[in-house]
Design a protein around this motif. Structure first.
Motif, PDB file in Angstrom:
ATOM      1  N   ARG A  36       1.131  -1.027   0.165  1.00  0.00           N
ATOM      2  CA  ARG A  36       0.241  -0.071  -0.339  1.00  0.00           C
ATOM      3  C   ARG A  36       0.714   1.264   0.402  1.00  0.00           C
ATOM      4  NH1 ARG A  36      -2.765  -1.648   3.653  1.00  0.00           N
ATOM      5  NH2 ARG A  36      -2.220  -0.783   5.600  1.00  0.00           N
ATOM      6  N   ASN A  37       2.278   0.945   0.481  1.00  0.00           N
ATOM      7  CA  ASN A  37       2.837   2.865   0.489  1.00  0.00           C
ATOM      8  C   ASN A  37       3.680   2.655  -0.863  1.00  0.00           C
ATOM      9  OD1 ASN A  37       2.628   2.606   4.097  1.00  0.00           O
ATOM     10  ND2 ASN A  37       4.339   1.645   4.283  1.00  0.00           N
ATOM     11  N   MET A  38       4.007   1.577  -1.168  1.00  0.00           N
ATOM     12  CA  MET A  38       3.848   1.651  -2.606  1.00  0.00           C
ATOM     13  C   MET A  38       3.453   2.632  -3.768  1.00  0.00           C
ATOM     14  SD  MET A  38       7.232   1.170  -2.936  1.00  0.00           S
ATOM     15  CE  MET A  38       7.625   1.470  -5.101  1.00  0.00           C
ATOM     16  N   ARG A  39       2.716   1.389  -3.431  1.00  0.00           N
ATOM     17  CA  ARG A  39       0.955   2.106  -4.211  1.00  0.00           C
ATOM     18  C   ARG A  39       1.295   3.623  -4.559  1.00  0.00           C
ATOM     19  NH1 ARG A  39      -1.472  -2.657  -2.978  1.00  0.00           N
ATOM     20  NH2 ARG A  39      -2.937  -1.823  -1.291  1.00  0.00           N
ATOM     21  N   ASN A  40       0.843   4.254  -2.488  1.00  0.00           N
ATOM     22  CA  ASN A  40       0.654   5.616  -2.630  1.00  0.00           C
ATOM     23  C   ASN A  40       1.700   6.816  -3.059  1.00  0.00           C
ATOM     24  OD1 ASN A  40      -1.515   5.146  -1.503  1.00  0.00           O
ATOM     25  ND2 ASN A  40      -0.620   5.264   0.694  1.00  0.00           N
ATOM     26  N   TYR A  41       3.610   5.803  -3.075  1.00  0.00           N
ATOM     27  CA  TYR A  41       3.830   6.535  -3.402  1.00  0.00           C
ATOM     28  C   TYR A  41       4.039   6.723  -5.200  1.00  0.00           C
ATOM     29  CZ  TYR A  41       9.070   7.049  -5.142  1.00  0.00           C
ATOM     30  OH  TYR A  41      10.589   7.118  -5.163  1.00  0.00           O
ATOM     31  N   ILE A  42       3.358   5.286  -5.676  1.00  0.00           N
ATOM     32  CA  ILE A  42       3.358   5.816  -7.328  1.00  0.00           C
ATOM     33  C   ILE A  42       2.137   7.016  -7.493  1.00  0.00           C
ATOM     34  CG2 ILE A  42       2.434   4.038  -9.612  1.00  0.00           C
ATOM     35  CD1 ILE A  42       5.353   3.786  -8.185  1.00  0.00           C
ATOM     36  N   ASP A  43       1.735   6.449  -6.829  1.00  0.00           N
ATOM     37  CA  ASP A  43       0.111   7.624  -6.797  1.00  0.00           C
ATOM     38  C   ASP A  43       0.313   9.302  -7.231  1.00  0.00           C
ATOM     39  OD1 ASP A  43      -1.258   5.645  -7.108  1.00  0.00           O
ATOM     40  OD2 ASP A  43      -2.481   5.827  -5.406  1.00  0.00           O
ATOM     41  N   ARG A  44       1.902   9.723  -5.834  1.00  0.00           N
ATOM     42  CA  ARG A  44       2.556  10.862  -5.472  1.00  0.00           C
ATOM     43  C   ARG A  44       3.254  10.956  -7.266  1.00  0.00           C
ATOM     44  NH1 ARG A  44       2.568   8.647  -0.654  1.00  0.00           N
ATOM     45  NH2 ARG A  44       4.946   8.301  -0.226  1.00  0.00           N
ATOM     46  N   LEU A  45       3.958  10.266  -7.481  1.00  0.00           N
ATOM     47  CA  LEU A  45       5.102  10.227  -8.491  1.00  0.00           C
ATOM     48  C   LEU A  45       4.038  11.151  -9.645  1.00  0.00           C
ATOM     49  CD1 LEU A  45       6.971   7.675  -8.493  1.00  0.00           C
ATOM     50  CD2 LEU A  45       7.757   9.517  -8.017  1.00  0.00           C
ATOM     51  N   ASN A  46       2.734   9.848 -10.024  1.00  0.00           N
ATOM     52  CA  ASN A  46       2.107  10.608 -11.061  1.00  0.00           C
ATOM     53  C   ASN A  46       1.092  11.577 -11.161  1.00  0.00           C
ATOM     54  OD1 ASN A  46       2.731   7.670 -11.988  1.00  0.00           O
ATOM     55  ND2 ASN A  46       1.149   6.480 -11.274  1.00  0.00           N
ATOM     56  N   ASP A  88      13.616  14.063 -12.383  1.00  0.00           N
ATOM     57  CA  ASP A  88      15.151  13.951 -12.283  1.00  0.00           C
ATOM     58  C   ASP A  88      15.285  12.955 -10.544  1.00  0.00           C
ATOM     59  OD1 ASP A  88      14.989  15.509  -9.752  1.00  0.00           O
ATOM     60  OD2 ASP A  88      13.747  16.384 -11.315  1.00  0.00           O
ATOM     61  N   ARG A  89      16.614  12.463 -10.439  1.00  0.00           N
ATOM     62  CA  ARG A  89      16.415  11.356  -9.406  1.00  0.00           C
ATOM     63  C   ARG A  89      16.282  12.086  -7.696  1.00  0.00           C
ATOM     64  NH1 ARG A  89      22.323   9.320 -10.435  1.00  0.00           N
ATOM     65  NH2 ARG A  89      22.796  11.374 -11.690  1.00  0.00           N
ATOM     66  N   ASP A  90      16.564  13.372  -7.707  1.00  0.00           N
ATOM     67  CA  ASP A  90      16.512  14.359  -6.482  1.00  0.00           C
ATOM     68  C   ASP A  90      14.535  13.789  -6.211  1.00  0.00           C
ATOM     69  OD1 ASP A  90      18.188  14.847  -6.582  1.00  0.00           O
ATOM     70  OD2 ASP A  90      18.440  16.623  -6.716  1.00  0.00           O
ATOM     71  N   THR A  91      13.636  14.267  -6.826  1.00  0.00           N
ATOM     72  CA  THR A  91      12.453  14.750  -7.051  1.00  0.00           C
ATOM     73  C   THR A  91      11.714  12.666  -7.040  1.00  0.00           C
ATOM     74  OG1 THR A  91      12.412  16.222  -8.916  1.00  0.00           O
ATOM     75  CG2 THR A  91      10.209  15.080  -8.137  1.00  0.00           C
ATOM     76  N   VAL A  92      12.402  12.082  -7.486  1.00  0.00           N
ATOM     77  CA  VAL A  92      12.231  10.792  -6.868  1.00  0.00           C
ATOM     78  C   VAL A  92      12.257  10.049  -5.799  1.00  0.00           C
ATOM     79  CG1 VAL A  92      13.154   8.102  -7.715  1.00  0.00           C
ATOM     80  CG2 VAL A  92      12.819   9.599  -9.461  1.00  0.00           C
ATOM     81  N   GLU A  93      13.590  10.236  -4.949  1.00  0.00           N
ATOM     82  CA  GLU A  93      13.854  10.480  -3.650  1.00  0.00           C
ATOM     83  C   GLU A  93      12.924  11.226  -2.511  1.00  0.00           C
ATOM     84  OE1 GLU A  93      17.790   9.752  -0.427  1.00  0.00           O
ATOM     85  OE2 GLU A  93      17.632  11.394  -2.764  1.00  0.00           O
ATOM     86  N   LYS A  94      13.107  12.322  -2.819  1.00  0.00           N
ATOM     87  CA  LYS A  94      11.602  13.412  -2.404  1.00  0.00           C
ATOM     88  C   LYS A  94      10.241  13.080  -1.857  1.00  0.00           C
ATOM     89  CE  LYS A  94      14.128  17.675  -2.990  1.00  0.00           C
ATOM     90  NZ  LYS A  94      14.884  18.958  -3.497  1.00  0.00           N
ATOM     91  N   ILE A  95       9.733  11.822  -3.032  1.00  0.00           N
ATOM     92  CA  ILE A  95       8.322  11.783  -3.340  1.00  0.00           C
ATOM     93  C   ILE A  95       8.059  10.304  -2.386  1.00  0.00           C
ATOM     94  CG2 ILE A  95       6.400  10.989  -4.307  1.00  0.00           C
ATOM     95  CD1 ILE A  95       7.595  12.731  -6.422  1.00  0.00           C
ATOM     96  N   TRP A  96       9.215   9.865  -1.783  1.00  0.00           N
ATOM     97  CA  TRP A  96       9.177   9.019  -0.828  1.00  0.00           C
ATOM     98  C   TRP A  96       9.256   9.385   0.371  1.00  0.00           C
ATOM     99  CZ3 TRP A  96       7.732   3.804  -0.092  1.00  0.00           C
ATOM    100  CH2 TRP A  96       7.675   3.541   0.839  1.00  0.00           C
ATOM    101  N   LYS A  97       8.665   9.760   1.427  1.00  0.00           N
ATOM    102  CA  LYS A  97       7.942   9.977   2.886  1.00  0.00           C
ATOM    103  C   LYS A  97       8.096   9.379   3.906  1.00  0.00           C
ATOM    104  CE  LYS A  97       6.253  13.363   0.610  1.00  0.00           C
ATOM    105  NZ  LYS A  97       6.844  14.779   0.260  1.00  0.00           N
TER     106      LYS A  97
END
Length: 295
Positions: A126-136, A174-183
């Motif tokens: 569920r954490n990963m699904r939420n992460y994917i939603d934030r990326l999108n 970019d890689r910084d954004t990919v990392e920052k979106i993980w909470k």
């Protein structure tokens, strides 16, 4: 080996399990005796295309269960069947990664802060699904399509492997954004994918290594599927074909002929490596060959 009757189809079996004795174990005399028997039988050639990677598997086919080496037969206990399912899933995942990602894309390892780990695989997914939603959500604001991804979730309390996720995704963010979106934690690793003659298989094998604890993977929709082709005849020259079995015995007698032969079959690909296995139950062989597309 009995001839097949018209309309019969060869039986499916686990040929990798059936042929696990490396040809390196055979001394020259014994190898020569097997080759003299000239047991061509019916051999198939399966080719699997995954992006720039090409795998070739040459293996015997059978029409009676009793002709199949015991280790390759379908009937298994639950543990053996689970191991086979896991092996096939990891192999498919490796091919799926090679078919869809390249050096412009990203591999991230996402971890959890101490005390904030998930309490179940369902919560971790569920954490990963939420992460994917934030990326999108971020990507839509930037006018980008939804993320293309494959991720693996892993946890093993017995081996002291803490909860973490490996995700391979396209490189449009970019890689910084990919990392920052993980909470959920810091000390994440985000890097560009590195390619070699095996494509991304080294990385894929690392993230899908045989699990001792819990492991689960998921992917985005619409990924390119590996392409499989199976034939029983291959060319020796333009418009001239021979049965696969004749190539197999030539390769067994002369290992150098493997590279020479597959270069005729696939001139746009470069030979990487090969492995030859046998089974003393029937004196037949299984050959695995790997090639990569010329850039």
């Amino acid at each position: 080996m009995k001839r097949k009757k018209r309309g019969m189809r060869p039986l499916e079996y686990d040929y990798e399990a059936a042929y696990q004795n490396s040809i390196e174990m055979l001394d020259e005399y014994f190898l020569e005796q097997i080759a003299k028997q000239n047991r061509k039988g019916l051999y198939a050639c399966k080719e699997i295309y995954s992006g720039g990677q090409l795998e070739i598997e040459l293996y015997p086919e059978f029409f009676r269960k009793e002709d199949i080496p015991e280790a390759g037969r379908k009937k298994r206990n639950k543990k053996a069947q689970d191991n086979l399912n896991d092996k096939n899933a990891r192999k498919y995942l490796e091919r799926l990664i090679n078919a869809n990602f390249h050096t412009s894309d990203i591999w991230a390892t996402l971890v959890y802060r101490s005390g904030q780990e998930p309490q179940s695989m369902e919560e971790a997914m569920r954490n990963m699904r939420n992460y994917i939603d934030r990326l999108n959500y971020r990507r839509r604001k930037m006018g980008l399509p939804n993320v293309k991804y494959i991720y693996v979730t892993e946890y093993d309390p017995h081996a002291k492997i803490r909860w973490h996720h490996h995700i391979i995704m396209d490189g449009l963010l970019d890689r910084d954004t990919v990392e920052k979106i993980w909470k959920h934690g810091e000390r994440n690793q985000v890097r560009r994918l590195e390619y070699d003659k095996d494509g991304l298989s080294g990385m894929a094998n690392y993230v899908t290594k045989a699990p001792k604890g819990k492991k689960r993977w998921a992917s985005s929709k619409g990924l390119k599927k590996p392409i499989e082709k199976k034939v029983h005849n291959k060319p020796t020259a333009p418009k001239r074909y021979r049965k696969v079995g004749t190539f197999v015995h030539g390769m067994v007698k002369n290992r150098d002929s493997i590279e020479e032969t597959v270069k005729i079959w696939h001139p746009d690909y470069e030979y990487t490596r090969s492995e030859v296995y046998f089974n003393d139950f029937n004196g037949l062989f299984y050959i695995y060959i790997r090639m990569c597309r010329r850039e």
